[in-house]
Motif scaffolding. Sequence first.
Motif, PDB file in Angstrom:
ATOM      1  N   GLU A  28      48.038  33.556  29.951  1.00 37.42           N
ATOM      2  CA  GLU A  28      49.037  34.437  30.392  1.00 37.42           C
ATOM      3  C   GLU A  28      50.386  33.746  30.175  1.00 37.42           C
ATOM      4  OE1 GLU A  28      50.593  36.801  34.333  1.00 37.42           O
ATOM      5  OE2 GLU A  28      48.339  37.253  33.751  1.00 37.42           O
ATOM      6  N   ILE A  29      51.156  34.233  29.460  1.00 37.52           N
ATOM      7  CA  ILE A  29      52.408  33.766  29.078  1.00 37.52           C
ATOM      8  C   ILE A  29      53.710  34.399  29.648  1.00 37.52           C
ATOM      9  CG2 ILE A  29      53.911  32.630  27.365  1.00 37.52           C
ATOM     10  CD1 ILE A  29      51.545  32.780  25.388  1.00 37.52           C
ATOM     11  N   ASP A  30      54.079  33.927  30.889  1.00 39.13           N
ATOM     12  CA  ASP A  30      55.250  34.795  31.634  1.00 39.13           C
ATOM     13  C   ASP A  30      56.645  34.291  30.930  1.00 39.13           C
ATOM     14  OD1 ASP A  30      53.381  35.840  33.289  1.00 39.13           O
ATOM     15  OD2 ASP A  30      53.541  34.296  34.678  1.00 39.13           O
ATOM     16  N   ILE A  31      57.560  35.012  31.049  1.00 40.87           N
ATOM     17  CA  ILE A  31      58.825  34.918  30.375  1.00 40.87           C
ATOM     18  C   ILE A  31      59.768  34.812  31.456  1.00 40.87           C
ATOM     19  CG2 ILE A  31      60.602  35.692  28.749  1.00 40.87           C
ATOM     20  CD1 ILE A  31      58.280  37.253  27.489  1.00 40.87           C
ATOM     21  N   ASP A  32      60.359  33.752  31.562  1.00 45.63           N
ATOM     22  CA  ASP A  32      61.595  33.587  32.687  1.00 45.63           C
ATOM     23  C   ASP A  32      62.802  34.160  32.379  1.00 45.63           C
ATOM     24  OD1 ASP A  32      63.772  31.429  31.430  1.00 45.63           O
ATOM     25  OD2 ASP A  32      61.614  31.237  30.615  1.00 45.63           O
ATOM     26  N   GLY A  33      63.624  34.550  33.312  1.00 42.87           N
ATOM     27  CA  GLY A  33      64.577  35.481  33.320  1.00 42.87           C
ATOM     28  C   GLY A  33      65.757  35.264  32.239  1.00 42.87           C
ATOM     29  N   ARG A  49      60.977  42.778  16.475  1.00 49.29           N
ATOM     30  CA  ARG A  49      59.609  42.288  16.690  1.00 49.29           C
ATOM     31  C   ARG A  49      59.155  41.525  17.973  1.00 49.29           C
ATOM     32  NH1 ARG A  49      56.470  37.224  13.511  1.00 49.29           N
ATOM     33  NH2 ARG A  49      54.956  37.090  14.676  1.00 49.29           N
ATOM     34  N   LEU A  50      60.140  40.703  18.198  1.00 43.46           N
ATOM     35  CA  LEU A  50      59.971  40.094  19.688  1.00 43.46           C
ATOM     36  C   LEU A  50      59.826  41.052  20.857  1.00 43.46           C
ATOM     37  CD1 LEU A  50      59.960  37.229  21.200  1.00 43.46           C
ATOM     38  CD2 LEU A  50      62.234  37.028  21.026  1.00 43.46           C
ATOM     39  N   ARG A  51      60.900  41.813  20.958  1.00 40.10           N
ATOM     40  CA  ARG A  51      60.932  42.543  21.952  1.00 40.10           C
ATOM     41  C   ARG A  51      59.762  43.473  21.995  1.00 40.10           C
ATOM     42  NH1 ARG A  51      66.212  41.526  20.726  1.00 40.10           N
ATOM     43  NH2 ARG A  51      66.336  43.444  18.904  1.00 40.10           N
ATOM     44  N   ARG A  52      59.157  43.953  20.901  1.00 45.98           N
ATOM     45  CA  ARG A  52      57.982  44.757  21.075  1.00 45.98           C
ATOM     46  C   ARG A  52      56.802  44.063  21.283  1.00 45.98           C
ATOM     47  NH1 ARG A  52      59.911  46.352  15.470  1.00 45.98           N
ATOM     48  NH2 ARG A  52      58.190  44.962  14.639  1.00 45.98           N
ATOM     49  N   SER A  53      56.731  42.795  21.313  1.00 45.27           N
ATOM     50  CA  SER A  53      55.684  41.815  21.679  1.00 45.27           C
ATOM     51  C   SER A  53      55.694  41.328  23.228  1.00 45.27           C
ATOM     52  CB  SER A  53      56.034  40.400  20.876  1.00 45.27           C
ATOM     53  OG  SER A  53      55.776  40.752  19.543  1.00 45.27           O
ATOM     54  N   ARG A  56      57.706  44.235  30.211  1.00 36.71           N
ATOM     55  CA  ARG A  56      58.531  44.068  31.325  1.00 36.71           C
ATOM     56  C   ARG A  56      57.904  44.641  32.754  1.00 36.71           C
ATOM     57  NH1 ARG A  56      60.704  45.351  26.636  1.00 36.71           N
ATOM     58  NH2 ARG A  56      62.434  44.499  25.673  1.00 36.71           N
ATOM     59  N   GLU A  57      56.893  45.029  32.565  1.00 32.55           N
ATOM     60  CA  GLU A  57      55.947  45.425  33.796  1.00 32.55           C
ATOM     61  C   GLU A  57      55.698  44.183  34.722  1.00 32.55           C
ATOM     62  OE1 GLU A  57      52.796  47.845  33.020  1.00 32.55           O
ATOM     63  OE2 GLU A  57      53.830  49.222  31.670  1.00 32.55           O
ATOM     64  N   GLY A  58      56.112  44.220  35.901  1.00 33.85           N
ATOM     65  CA  GLY A  58      55.826  43.150  36.774  1.00 33.85           C
ATOM     66  C   GLY A  58      56.451  42.043  36.414  1.00 33.85           C
ATOM     67  N   THR A  59      55.810  40.902  36.249  1.00 32.12           N
ATOM     68  CA  THR A  59      56.392  39.552  35.690  1.00 32.12           C
ATOM     69  C   THR A  59      56.670  39.730  34.179  1.00 32.12           C
ATOM     70  OG1 THR A  59      55.980  38.237  37.467  1.00 32.12           O
ATOM     71  CG2 THR A  59      56.438  37.175  35.452  1.00 32.12           C
ATOM     72  N   PRO A  60      58.152  39.645  33.670  1.00 30.57           N
ATOM     73  CA  PRO A  60      57.942  39.845  32.145  1.00 30.57           C
ATOM     74  C   PRO A  60      57.000  38.886  31.255  1.00 30.57           C
ATOM     75  CG  PRO A  60      60.080  40.013  33.106  1.00 30.57           C
ATOM     76  CD  PRO A  60      59.212  39.524  34.199  1.00 30.57           C
ATOM     77  N   HIS A  61      56.080  39.242  30.382  1.00 36.63           N
ATOM     78  CA  HIS A  61      55.185  38.344  29.643  1.00 36.63           C
ATOM     79  C   HIS A  61      55.019  38.927  28.467  1.00 36.63           C
ATOM     80  CE1 HIS A  61      52.959  41.934  31.610  1.00 36.63           C
ATOM     81  NE2 HIS A  61      52.106  41.772  30.582  1.00 36.63           N
ATOM     82  N   PHE A  62      54.242  38.133  27.526  1.00 39.89           N
ATOM     83  CA  PHE A  62      53.830  38.465  26.106  1.00 39.89           C
ATOM     84  C   PHE A  62      52.616  39.292  26.146  1.00 39.89           C
ATOM     85  CE2 PHE A  62      56.585  34.686  25.175  1.00 39.89           C
ATOM     86  CZ  PHE A  62      57.649  35.270  24.189  1.00 39.89           C
ATOM     87  N   ILE A  63      52.490  40.196  25.178  1.00 43.14           N
ATOM     88  CA  ILE A  63      51.330  40.762  25.129  1.00 43.14           C
ATOM     89  C   ILE A  63      50.255  40.321  24.306  1.00 43.14           C
ATOM     90  CG2 ILE A  63      50.469  43.387  24.576  1.00 43.14           C
ATOM     91  CD1 ILE A  63      53.404  44.534  25.054  1.00 43.14           C
ATOM     92  N   LEU A  64      49.540  39.795  24.978  1.00 42.82           N
ATOM     93  CA  LEU A  64      48.502  39.015  24.097  1.00 42.82           C
ATOM     94  C   LEU A  64      47.483  39.805  23.136  1.00 42.82           C
ATOM     95  CD1 LEU A  64      46.984  36.697  26.585  1.00 42.82           C
ATOM     96  CD2 LEU A  64      48.957  36.351  25.084  1.00 42.82           C
ATOM     97  N   GLY A  86      63.888  28.073  16.525  1.00 49.73           N
ATOM     98  CA  GLY A  86      64.018  26.550  17.180  1.00 49.73           C
ATOM     99  C   GLY A  86      63.270  26.228  18.555  1.00 49.73           C
ATOM    100  N   GLU A  87      62.945  25.302  18.794  1.00 46.60           N
ATOM    101  CA  GLU A  87      62.181  24.955  20.108  1.00 46.60           C
ATOM    102  C   GLU A  87      63.127  25.404  21.371  1.00 46.60           C
ATOM    103  OE1 GLU A  87      60.561  21.042  20.458  1.00 46.60           O
ATOM    104  OE2 GLU A  87      59.723  21.431  18.382  1.00 46.60           O
ATOM    105  N   ASP A  88      64.634  25.300  21.188  1.00 46.14           N
ATOM    106  CA  ASP A  88      65.183  25.646  22.490  1.00 46.14           C
ATOM    107  C   ASP A  88      65.110  27.260  22.873  1.00 46.14           C
ATOM    108  OD1 ASP A  88      66.659  26.769  20.308  1.00 46.14           O
ATOM    109  OD2 ASP A  88      68.296  26.103  21.359  1.00 46.14           O
ATOM    110  N   ALA A  89      64.549  28.003  21.907  1.00 46.30           N
ATOM    111  CA  ALA A  89      64.409  29.587  22.227  1.00 46.30           C
ATOM    112  C   ALA A  89      63.050  29.914  23.133  1.00 46.30           C
ATOM    113  CB  ALA A  89      64.149  30.152  21.012  1.00 46.30           C
ATOM    114  N   LEU A  90      62.215  28.638  23.161  1.00 45.91           N
ATOM    115  CA  LEU A  90      60.836  28.830  23.797  1.00 45.91           C
ATOM    116  C   LEU A  90      61.300  29.288  25.533  1.00 45.91           C
ATOM    117  CD1 LEU A  90      58.784  25.844  22.418  1.00 45.91           C
ATOM    118  CD2 LEU A  90      58.339  28.382  21.972  1.00 45.91           C
ATOM    119  N   CYS A  91      60.471  30.040  25.857  1.00 44.49           N
ATOM    120  CA  CYS A  91      60.432  30.352  27.429  1.00 44.49           C
ATOM    121  C   CYS A  91      60.263  29.116  28.254  1.00 44.49           C
ATOM    122  CB  CYS A  91      59.698  31.439  27.879  1.00 44.49           C
ATOM    123  SG  CYS A  91      57.942  31.363  27.265  1.00 44.49           S
TER     124      CYS A  91
END
Length: 246
Positions: A28-33, A49-53, A56-64, A86-91
């Motif tokens: 489960e990949i949660d996304i920090d604020g 594409r990123l936003r469709r992926s 935002r329900e509960g703790t924001p996370h990627f939809i696997l 780039g790597e600095d875009a990672l959560c």
Amino acid sequence: MNLYVPEYYPEFRCIASRCGHTCCAGWEIDIDGESLARYERLPGDFGERLRRSLSREGTPHFILGPGERCPLLNGDNLCDLILHEGEDALCQICRDHPRFRNYFSGRVEMGLGLVCEEAGRLILSWPRPLRLIRLEGDGAESPTEDEAYLFEIRERWLASIEEEGPRARLLETLIFRHLADALYDGRLEERIDFIRRAYGQITAGWTEGDLPALAERARAFSDAVEYDDEALEAWIGQGKEGEEAQ
């Protein structure tokens, strides 16, 4: 605050698509604020594409997706977010993995988790006993009484290890990762027992000299126990019964 890492830590590099057990699937990949705010502003087709992926329900996370794969993990097992931004875009969770941190009053100790096959290979093949080096900070430290006691136990245990080679590196890593948690829950004896049993579980039946096999045993154990709170609690809290839970 001083930051300490094992001597081998600066040598670690993600092997990306060459990894046989991608860390971008099965989690489960949660996304920090801060990252979420950046993703909301990202322009263009990739931003859409990123936003469709993400959810935002509960703790924001990627939809696997199928196989519990991150939706940004492409067919070559590479991260499209890194390729585009780039790597600095990672959560935060993706930037951190496979790192773990132990926090003390005047220092932080950071290590690499055995769940990562490249980290395991690096750790188990390291030719010297575990030694911490200071990566950041230059301030004086005044450990608490409990911290000083734990540091003393850790140093005595590390110095007493009779095993050699990969076996020694494995035991050192388990001690380094798990002993510090006794400061939070007071279960020092239980954690010492857990470390010994975990070491025995991983090395049982291992053929000396087969480093890939030991690394895979360590990876599988770490995946099943160290990264599963319920399984870890079973091992620590129930003694030998924890093994039966596996």
